[in-house]
Design a protein around this motif. Structure first.
Motif, short mmCIF file in Angstrom:
data_model
loop_
_atom_site.label_atom_id
_atom_site.label_comp_id
_atom_site.label_asym_id
_atom_site.label_seq_id
_atom_site.Cartn_x
_atom_site.Cartn_y
_atom_site.Cartn_z
N CYS A 12 29.60 -78.92 8.97
CA CYS A 12 29.92 -77.60 9.53
C CYS A 12 30.44 -77.79 10.95
CB CYS A 12 28.65 -76.74 9.49
SG CYS A 12 28.74 -75.13 10.27
N THR B 142 29.47 -76.55 13.55
CA THR B 142 28.37 -76.63 14.52
C THR B 142 27.86 -78.07 14.65
OG1 THR B 142 27.82 -74.38 13.88
CG2 THR B 142 26.17 -75.57 15.15
N HIS C 63 23.19 -79.73 8.53
CA HIS C 63 22.33 -78.55 8.33
C HIS C 63 22.81 -77.71 7.16
CE1 HIS C 63 25.62 -77.13 10.86
NE2 HIS C 63 25.35 -75.91 10.46
N GLU C 64 23.53 -78.36 6.24
CA GLU C 64 23.92 -77.69 4.98
C GLU C 64 23.47 -78.58 3.83
OE1 GLU C 64 28.13 -76.92 5.15
OE2 GLU C 64 27.85 -75.13 6.40
N CYS D 196 24.87 -72.35 5.22
CA CYS D 196 25.37 -72.01 6.56
C CYS D 196 26.81 -71.50 6.53
CB CYS D 196 25.24 -73.17 7.54
SG CYS D 196 25.73 -72.67 9.22
ZN LIG Z 1 26.68 -74.37 10.25
#
Ligand SMILES: [Zn+2]
Ligand SMILES: [Zn+2]
Length: 367
Positions: free
Chosen positions: A41, A43, A62-63, A170
């Motif tokens: 992502c 981020t 974080h995915e 996300c």
């Molecule tokens: Zn994200």
């Protein structure tokens, strides 16, 4: 236990795929998940520009999605063998969590982004024993395994392709949630989406599933072609009189606009493309001041920041998998998979716009 993970050791250098050590199993209320796939992502990549705020060395990612292999205590609500999608973390007891707005949790930044988790960091180290940053978004899923709070693990049907589901936690959640939750788009509504990346295209798909009319704006012809394939009217970002073009295509102005670009010129164009009472949502982090032209907010127009699509992950993720099964949210068509060991190639392709959503597949190193 020891397993493979991609570690970021410097804001400037590539990821290194190496062995890391988890000293203890899941604590009470946590689960250990074998990661089947993890999306990349924006981020994650923004950590490189965090100017010291995001601690290193760190395992990002974080995915994540995968299979529960161990539960911490009897009250996680999950069992060994459950398939789960991992989403952002939240505390569960602040005002906004209690009000079903966990994306606006008082502790969102510290729990997810800036290493402020109140946990025993020493249990997660590299092979030489050096501490790694506390879990990124409560998960750190660019790895073969992740320990996560059961609160942000969402059980999914085992017949779904679990290795591809992580971005529902996300990026795709953000775009679809903006449309379904933040805006509440309905049939015949009008929407303009600025930027046809992973978030923007998820918004296009969700708006199509709602029966809305969507205009998609991007610089890249191939991204506009994707948006058109998923039902949007394509409009090049360089078009003369962008607001006028959107107003013509939406019968006098769009009711909703979603900006994923953080570009001040496009944001002002989006406001001028809105009809009275229209709502502009911003999902990308602004890095400069945002000057608004006089009159930009006249006649009930409004602007707000949208985080994680205002989602309660346990409500929105099952909606998205149902839409996927019905053929109305084909998010898998935006994904290209890479072995985790090719994470630097995935980052390059992502930055170059060659892939909408890379998903990294860990390959066991030691089993
Ligand atoms: Zn994200
Ligand atoms: Zn909270």
């Amino acid at each position: 236990m020891r397993f493979g993970a991609a570690v970021l050791r410097s804001y400037e250098k590539p990821f290194t795929v190496e062995e890391v050590v988890l000293d203890t199993g899941p604590a009470e209320g946590e689960v250990l998940v074998r990661i089947a796939g993890c999306g990349m992502c924006r981020t994650d990549l923004a950590v490189r520009r965090s100017a010291g705020r995001s601690p290193l060395p760190a395992v990002l990612g974080h995915e994540g999605a995968g299979v529960v292999v161990e539960t911490g205590g009897a009250h996680t609500g999950l069992s060994e063998g459950d398939h789960v999608v991992l989403s952002f973390d939240s505390c569960g007891h602040c005002r906004n969590c209690l009000a079903a707005a966990p994306a606006h949790c008082d502790s969102f930044a510290s729990l997810n982004l800036f290493g402020g988790r109140g946990e025993n960091a020493a249990r997660f180290t590299d092979a030489a024993g050096e501490e790694l940053a506390p879990r990124w978004f409560g998960q750190s899923s660019f790895a073969e395994y992740a320990v996560v709070p059961a609160r942000n693990a969402v059980r999914t049907d085992p017949s779904l392709p679990v290795e591809l589901l992580g971005p529902l936690g996300c990026g795709f959640l953000t775009g679809a949630g903006a449309v379904l939750n933040s805006f509440g788009v309905g049939p015949g509504d009008t929407l303009v989406v600025l930027g046809a990346g992973a978030v923007g295209l998820a918004a296009v798909m969700a708006a199509g599933a709602c029966g809305a009319v969507t205009v998609a704006v991007d610089r890249h012809p191939e991204r506009l072609a994707l948006a058109e394939r998923f039902g949007a009217i394509p409009l090049p970002a360089a078009a003369a009189d962008l607001p006028g073009s959107v107003r013509r295509l939406t019968d006098g102005g769009a009711q909703y606009a979603l900006d994923t670009t953080a570009c001040a010129r496009l944001i002002n164009d989006a406001l001028r493309a809105l009809r009275p009472t229209g709502h502009l949502g911003l999902v990308a982090r602004l890095r400069t001041a945002l000057p608004l032209e006089p009159g930009a907010l006249d006649r009930g127009r409004r602007i707000s920041h949208i985080c994680e699509g205002d989602a309660v992950p346990r409500l929105l993720i099952p909606r998205l998998t149902s839409l996927w099964r019905a053929g109305r949210f084909p998010f898998d068509e935006l994904i290209r998979t890479y072995p985790l060991t090719d994470i630097n190639e995935a980052e390059r392709d992502c930055e170059a716009g060659l892939v909408v959503k890379p998903v990294l597949l860990p390959e066991p190193m030691h089993h």
